[in-house]
Write an enzyme that holds these catalytic residues in place. Structure first.
Site, PDB file in Angstrom:
ATOM      1  N   ASP A   1       0.813  -1.228   0.000  1.00  0.00           N
ATOM      2  CA  ASP A   1       0.000   0.000   0.000  1.00  0.00           C
ATOM      3  C   ASP A   1       0.845   1.275   0.000  1.00  0.00           C
ATOM      4  O   ASP A   1       0.379   2.328  -0.404  1.00  0.00           O
ATOM      5  CB  ASP A   1      -0.934   0.014   1.221  1.00  0.00           C
ATOM      6  CG  ASP A   1      -2.090  -0.952   1.034  1.00  0.00           C
ATOM      7  OD1 ASP A   1      -2.216  -1.507  -0.081  1.00  0.00           O
ATOM      8  OD2 ASP A   1      -2.868  -1.153   1.986  1.00  0.00           O
TER       9      ASP A   1
ATOM     10  N   HIS B   1       3.505   1.744  -1.868  1.00  0.00           N
ATOM     11  CA  HIS B   1       3.713   2.037  -3.296  1.00  0.00           C
ATOM     12  C   HIS B   1       2.421   2.569  -3.912  1.00  0.00           C
ATOM     13  O   HIS B   1       2.438   3.468  -4.746  1.00  0.00           O
ATOM     14  CB  HIS B   1       4.140   0.768  -4.047  1.00  0.00           C
ATOM     15  CG  HIS B   1       5.434   0.178  -3.577  1.00  0.00           C
ATOM     16  ND1 HIS B   1       5.512  -1.031  -2.921  1.00  0.00           N
ATOM     17  CD2 HIS B   1       6.703   0.649  -3.659  1.00  0.00           C
ATOM     18  CE1 HIS B   1       6.775  -1.299  -2.646  1.00  0.00           C
ATOM     19  NE2 HIS B   1       7.520  -0.300  -3.062  1.00  0.00           N
TER      20      HIS B   1
ATOM     21  N   GLY C   1       8.604   7.557  -1.156  1.00  0.00           N
ATOM     22  CA  GLY C   1       7.996   7.424   0.164  1.00  0.00           C
ATOM     23  C   GLY C   1       8.884   8.006   1.258  1.00  0.00           C
ATOM     24  O   GLY C   1      10.115   7.863   1.225  1.00  0.00           O
TER      25      GLY C   1
ATOM     26  N   LYS D   1       9.294   6.946   4.156  1.00  0.00           N
ATOM     27  CA  LYS D   1      10.015   5.944   4.956  1.00  0.00           C
ATOM     28  C   LYS D   1      11.505   5.963   4.604  1.00  0.00           C
ATOM     29  O   LYS D   1      12.351   5.817   5.477  1.00  0.00           O
ATOM     30  CB  LYS D   1       9.441   4.541   4.734  1.00  0.00           C
ATOM     31  CG  LYS D   1      10.164   3.492   5.587  1.00  0.00           C
ATOM     32  CD  LYS D   1       9.620   2.128   5.408  1.00  0.00           C
ATOM     33  CE  LYS D   1      10.080   1.490   4.137  1.00  0.00           C
ATOM     34  NZ  LYS D   1      11.518   1.103   4.125  1.00  0.00           N
TER      35      LYS D   1
END
Ligand code: PAF
Length: 301
Positions: free
Chosen positions: A33, A35, A145, A147
């Site tokens: 999710d 991506h 992202g 992260k």
């Protein structure tokens, strides 16, 4: 959706939509999710979304998980189709790295702290492949992202330094309901490790909660996070850094900072971060490009 494996085919497909706004989501596959949030962000701003799947050998160290990196191409292809990706670009290694390949993009200081201190060649491999993929896709906007916070910083710096006319957008980290940051590597975790991995986000969010109620001392914020992070098998680093320079943040915090951690749970290395910023809920604006160097004074950490 078109699935394309060669640069020639990709150029010809993109040639037909050159008047359109092209969004690009580079990935190494085994999509989740996180991506899909990048695809969603691209679709919201662009007419065409290209997603690449390429497990890039040059960003893995000799003892890292290149050969075991999770792959499931048919599942990824279906997810892309369902999410409204326009072109799935899945080149093989020869297409990306021709014989006698020897030209790399060498990132600077931003690539040396945090993960860069433990994965010395990693960001050179990332910058090189992202630059090559940018040259293949020629996107208007590329989505990454949060992260991989340091990766975002390195790629943004590269785009500025190499005059790439591409907007780099950072999309907030997508988390499981229990707050574990989504990552393709989560699949390495067994049930018990998966539970212990929660110590990472627990620590980061505990520090973020302290920040929200006014704590601005770096050592105190890190101590709060460390109390939880001590539960993982091996904490590789926990660092509170200036969000622009990735150099150690100064007390009292007055600029956006990133609290970043890398930890091993079993043999799986996981990374995560939270942005500590009084400015907005997610901290950094996605288009933030400020790269000033700040230094701690004598009273700073
Ligand atoms: O974040 C990733 O999946 C990779 O580092 C990237 C950006 C696709 C480059 O290989």
């Amino acid at each position: 959706m078109q699935t394309i494996t060669t640069v020639t085919e990709l150029r010809s497909a993109l040639g037909r939509v050159r008047d359109k706004h092209v969004g690009f989501v580079p990935t190494m596959g085994y999509l989740h999710d996180g991506h899909m949030a990048l695809v969603k962000a691209s679709r919201a701003r662009c007419d065409v979304t290209v997603l690449s799947i390429f497990v890039n050998p040059t960003q893995f160290g000799p003892t890292e998980d290149l050969s075991t990196y999770p792959r499931n191409f048919l599942r990824d292809e279906q997810l892309c189709r369902d999410a409204g990706v326009t072109i799935l670009f899945a080149p093989d290694a020869h297409e990306v790295y021709p014989a006698q390949f020897e030209t790399f993009v060498e990132p600077g200081e931003l690539a040396r702290s945090l993960c860069g201190a433990f994965r010395p060649e990693h960001f050179r491999g990332v910058a090189t492949v992202v630059c090559k993929l940018f040259n293949m896709v020629l996107p208007d906007i590329a989505f990454f992202g949060q992260k991989d916070f340091q990766q975002c910083a390195v790629v943004r710096r590269m785009a500025i330094d190499l005059n790439l006319p591409i907007e780099i957008v950072t999309v907030p980290t997508v988390r499981e309901p229990d707050r574990l940051a989504m990552s393709s590597r989560n699949r390495y975790l067994n049930k018990e490790e998966r539970l212990r991995a929660l110590a990472i986000s627990r620590g980061l969010f505990a520090a973020e909660a302290e920040f929200r109620v006014g704590e601005r001392e770096c050592e105190k914020l890190m101590a709060v996070a460390r109390r939880h992070l001590d539960e993982v098998d091996r904490l590789q680093y926990l660092e509170l850094v200036d969000a622009d320079t990735l150099q150690p943040a100064c007390s009292p915090l007055s600029q956006p900072a990133a609290l970043c951690a890398a930890a091993y749970v079993g043999s799986t290395r996981l990374i995560d971060n939270v942005i500590l910023s009084a400015g907005s809920e997610h901290g950094l604006r996605p288009d933030q490009t400020r790269m000033t160097l700040s230094r701690c004074d004598d009273t700073g950490r």
